[in-house]
Write an enzyme that holds these catalytic residues in place. Structure first.
Site, PDB file in Angstrom:
ATOM      1  CG  HIS A   1      -1.917  -1.244   1.210  1.00 17.38           C
ATOM      2  ND1 HIS A   1      -1.353  -2.424   1.431  1.00 17.38           N
ATOM      3  CD2 HIS A   1      -3.169  -1.196   0.806  1.00 17.38           C
ATOM      4  CE1 HIS A   1      -2.675  -3.356   1.599  1.00 17.38           C
ATOM      5  NE2 HIS A   1      -3.562  -2.629   1.289  1.00 17.38           N
TER       6      HIS A   1
ATOM      7  CG  HIS B   1     -29.426 -11.587  26.493  1.00 22.12           C
ATOM      8  ND1 HIS B   1     -30.038 -11.020  25.451  1.00 22.12           N
ATOM      9  CD2 HIS B   1     -29.205 -10.554  27.390  1.00 22.12           C
ATOM     10  CE1 HIS B   1     -30.061  -9.765  25.606  1.00 22.12           C
ATOM     11  NE2 HIS B   1     -29.554  -9.438  26.780  1.00 22.12           N
TER      12      HIS B   1
END
Lengths: 688, 688
Positions: free
Chosen positions: A25, A492
């Site tokens: 990059h 949950h």
């Protein structure tokens, strides 16, 4: 002039390294070269001769894909190498290392890796993580400065600076962390936001048009803007203002041009994630005024010396002064000095185990979250730099350190009292930032724990993985670990979470069966300094096993152990972890009473058990015994490793439901009776 | 007066239900009762007689712990029930259901569950998810209105309203979603932020002091404030302004008192997550002016009628008008009408498979991300409401629909052209919101896909889990699926991700071995409407297997199949998924040439294979054959299910490294030679 040449040297090293690697990059690294130069040369207190200096400023390259920017700078600044934890007198990176960028077994991997390359403070790559962990580093600085601060001493005034890109700023984790950093008024933190208006899919106009400056002001940050990413004096001035503003964090919005200098690709997405190509590279060199015949990887005379004269000298002087102060501090405050040496070395204080409880047998027992809370408090009382908290669930996770204050900016007066040297963190409903911040705390020498319901570990996953990758000793206290949660229902109730942590390299997952296994799990966790440890704990009560009748709990350290046995070779093995151990013990008792030779194996940690030698594992799970039952109120995924093709895994094959825990357990087959019946069926299969 | 009585009826039903359940969250539900009343009675267009009406406004209770607020309202509003996907003439919830709140197998579970209770638009509980998915619902509304809009018709002008709490607003996922909603100028979206200054750990002052209004303004939202959560006219006015502002989303900050009315607990954390207790309950009733002798679950005369008169009548009239319009639309635009009927029913358009490619054998082959991109485009051309995108990685994930425009607000002129009816979403570097938004798109009838590197699925996990729990047909395109990523190194190389998805109930993970398995995987994904499907695809090239020599790829639908075989019973089974299939095929060819009877099993999907009947599974993996090798460049966790105690799993036991993919594969033992040697060793074990 040397300033411009140095910056362009960073840029050409960046281009050449990426070109040679044939991937990487270049664009961001080229754009940020002036900021990097400004920061390292004129702002940062960092001694290249000692990357471990505890008083150093911290630099975090949050956009780790621009790693070559950091490598080139570490090379030019002459940061010294580290071997076996000691600084050695050779450069951390040579020109040769830059030439090996992204190559197999190089010191210059695709993304910066903590522990592999000296000068790299933290592994970065997954966006948003580095800058969020920087919040933890800044908080650690404030904690150390407050807790160990004494009149006349300034040992922990260091500043933490993170370079971030659009991606870092778009990620939710950084939003959480920035909100908390603003709340905590961390004036020792600066984020430099590289705003280049370009992302992989093109202009940021396609998706990112919010007002970032206003957003950070809403968090209580100082926001500065630098219009020209090449304007070194303006960058220096902004960095200086960031340091001078000590009562809130600073965001510097730096306008840059990605791939600056590349004639055709500058300012375009194609400068982001691939080599520029020879033509663009040569065009950029020309733009920088590089000679036409410049060789690849050219480092003009004087550039390294220039880094030594500015960054090097300033850092050296600063550390010399710090060393002098620290020696005087240790003389005046020997106890505190000792503690700091432990913190710097990552070692445990003497006597930390002193108050660990032992639990008597108790049929009613207590929830493992409850015993964990007691053990945590017992450890905390002897371990001053054990600091942590929950994501707004402390009353449920039982992770409050009793009698301790809240971690707060001193100006924030809260009910339980607060200050930067508090022990109880209030992370808010920000699980992801909590985990990223704990990484920063651990990298700074504190011993962090953090807590939540096991299901919400999902929100923390990317940061937990980085803790594992970096071998950071963070402790995760995960409660409400099964359908035993009951009424709160399937959103949950964890199912796949145990499996996903067991499958993660480097993380040790422990699911203790009773209060004494909780004690031993905490003992393992505290002593385990090579990586993160997660504890899976119940909401519901668990009987405390009679350890005079069954094996002692200290074998938890081996991950799995024979809890109850028979004479001779067992006909059947019954295995479980955590809350299900008492079920298999119940079934075992019935089978034994009927004359069956049964064995119970408590398996609190797959990770630790798999790390034992073959002889031990075979002794616990004899290969010749193929009738095996594994029981866990979670996905059975992974249990086959111990149960094999001929055994049975009793586990959850679906999500849970809302209802009383006992009803759910009955429905999904987690009862003594069900285990017993399954065992009988294995022993005496019905004729097909 | 009926207004106050209705509100207090909601509150008393809330208190009574929680009290009877002995657990639950009364405080928020009590505080939001006036807002709920204002919204349902005076603002929302929703026909209680038809919870499926496609033109209905959507209500999302993002803080799902306050579920009882929604249940009480669904009960009072008389929402009709649903059975086998059809509306039936009985109430969705009765008083009896409220009395069974949080009980085993009730219609009123701890958190609202989509598909279980009519009137519940989405499963909520994990914070930040509901309001983020609401962004997807709003976007779907805009998409449908634009794509299917014709002069004189207004079929999809519905408004999406989400109630959120402090937790929702603190979560990073909602920050990402809000930023994107602002960018997209979703004027059909309102979030009502219940700001009660209380969280589980106490006052929000301990951790949450940012300026929320300013933050949402920075995202481009309209921000309104209502100072008194009991001021119904003010709430109505704000909701109205939210609807009238059609060019940006609206945040209404509503100041409330948690547990309003409870004499001792109002405004405190103890009103949040537990029953108030009888004394507080009676005190609150008194404060509401309830008679002293009021029975539990009292519903004063006229309250249900009052809901019918306002909410019911308005909704009924609105749907009647909509039905009239839709009939006229279908007459005038029969093709579009047909498509809409498919969208409402969740069925696939005729001929969607028409353009699916077939790939000839090819030693060089192509990356499975590449073939996936081709297949996606082939499907998209026949499937107008297949819409999706990546988290700023589309060029890498190959998920751009060619020739299609970008999904954008019409005022946002982007290079490739854009509009609300575009096909290519630019989610930005916001993976978590991407997944949550796709849930909202799927709940609205669109067929969404989203894409990223497999490693970044970690950021999306909580939302993916909800897709699985809700059985939503979202397609995840995950590329860069192993150490084959190469130079980007361990932060970008998935290890445990396959295991964690395989362990998740309800999600189908597919990892195709070559281009033709990619075609079949997409075929499975498109036809699978009962839950999300994830594809794991390579960055690197994969040979396209010669299907005249090996088994056809259409057996992908069975999850695992015999790809290459021997005469008679095999001596050894070689198994792999994805990119490693070609390795085991190579080893198979060598073993067969040496006279070994070997079998290759391609295992693209554990989930699908485990769903086959025992006879099929035993035919593919004969129980009598115990020499088994499983090969996968990921955590081996879970492979033991097929490999057993006597086989060998060749997998990753650590994180990866940065370097060329071929070097990494050699280092970690993923070569034909290594598989061959492992097989030989199993066949002829060396004497120990």
């Amino acid at each position: 002039m040397l300033s411009k040449i140095s910056i362009d040297t960073i840029r050409t090293l960046v281009m050449d390294s990426v070109e040679r690697a044939k991937s990487g990059h270049p664009g961001t690294a080229m754009a940020l070269a002036p900021a990097m130069y400004a920061y390292w040369q004129f702002t940062m207190y960092y001694n290249p001769a000692d990357p471990f200096w505890p008083g150093r400023d911290r630099f975090i390259l949050s956009g780790g894909h621009a790693s070559i920017l950091l490598y080139a700078t570490v090379f030019l600044a002459g940061v010294k190498d580290v071997e076996n934890g000691q600084v050695v007198d050779r450069p951390a990176l040579t020109l040769e290392d830059l030439k090996n960028f992204r190559r197999f077994e190089s010191r210059t991997p695709g993304h910066p890796e903590y522990g592999l390359t000296a000068g790299v403070e933290i592994t970065t790559g997954p966006l948003g993580q580095g800058c969020s962990s920087a919040v933890g580093m800044a908080l650690a600085g404030r904690w150390l400065a407050t807790h160990y601060g004494r009149p006349g001493f300034d040992l922990f005034g260091y500043h933490v600076t993170s370079f971030c890109g659009d991606g870092d700023i778009m990620e939710g984790v950084s939003a959480e962390a920035a909100s908390l950093a603003g709340h905590l008024k961390l004036g020792n933190l600066t984020w430099v936001y590289d705003s280049n208006r370009i992302s992989i899919e093109g202009s940021t106009d396609v998706t990112f048009t919010e007002n970032v400056a206003m957003r950070f002001e809403s968090y209580g940050w100082q926001v500065l803007e630098v219009e020209d990413g090449n304007d070194v004096p303006a960058i220096c001035e902004a960095l200086k203002q960031g340091r001078e503003e000590t009562s809130r964090p600073t965001l510097i919005i730096l306008r840059t041009v990605i791939g600056y200098g590349a004639p055709g690709k500058a300012g375009t997405a194609s400068a982001h994630g691939e080599p520029l190509g020879r033509e663009e590279l040569l065009g950029a060199r020309k733009a920088y005024g590089w000679p036409d015949d410049a060789p690849d990887f050219m480092v003009p005379d004087g550039v390294q010396e220039h880094f030594e004269e500015l960054a090097g000298q300033r850092g050296r002087r600063a550390q010399a002064e710090w060393d002098r102060q620290f020696a005087a501090y240790c003389a005046q405050y020997p106890e505190e000095g000792d503690e700091l040496r432990h913190i710097f070395a990552g070692t445990l204080p003497e006597g930390w185990e002193r108050d660990l409880p032992v639990y008597p047998a108790d049929e009613k027992g207590l929830a493992s979250r409850q015993s964990s809370g007691e053990v945590l408090n017992a450890v905390a009382s002897q371990f001053p730099w054990l600091v942590g908290g929950a994501a707004d669930l402390a009353p449920s996770t039982k992770t409050l350190i009793r009698g301790a204050r809240s971690v707060q900016a001193p100006s924030n007066m809260v009910q339980e009292g607060g200050g930067y040297d508090g022990r109880n963190m209030h992370f808010g409903v920000r699980e992801h930032a909590m985990a990223a911040i704990c990484n920063g705390l651990a990298l700074s020498g504190l011993r962090p724990f953090c807590a939540g319901f096991l299901i919400f570990s999902d929100y923390m996953k990317p940061a937990i993985r980085l803790a594992a990758l970096m071998h950071l000793p963070v402790i995760y206290v995960f409660t409400h670990d099964s359908i035993g949660v009951g009424e709160d229902g399937p959103t949950h109730q964890p199912i796949e979470q145990l499996a996903q942590f067991r499958a993660m390299p480097g993380l040790t997952m422990l699911r203790p069966a009773d209060a004494n296994e909780v004690v031993e799990s905490w003992r393992v966790a505290m002593q385990h300094r090579a990586g993160p440890v997660a504890l899976a704990l119940t909401r519901q009560n668990l009987p405390t096993l009679d350890r005079t009748r069954y094996a002692p709990a200290d074998e938890v350290a081996r991950g799995g152990y024979v809890l109850a046995d028979c004479e001779g070779e067992p006909e059947i093995l019954l295995m479980a972890s955590g809350s299900e151990v008492s079920l298999v013990v119940g079934a075992y008792e019935r089978l034994m009473a009927e004359g069956v030779r049964a064995r119970v194996v408590s398996m609190p940690s797959f990770d630790l058990f798999d790390g034992q030698d073959r002889a031990y594992r075979d002794a616990v799970l004899p290969p010749s015994v193929r009738r095996r039952v594994g029981v866990e109120m979670a996905s059975g995924f992974g249990w086959d490793r111990y149960v094999g093709l001929d055994g049975v895994v009793m586990a959850m094959n679906s999500f849970g439901e809302s209802g009383a825990a006992a009803e759910l357990m009955a429905k999904f087959g987690f009862t003594v009776q069900a285990v017993y019946e399954q065992a009988r069926q294995l022993l005496h299969p019905a004729a097909d």
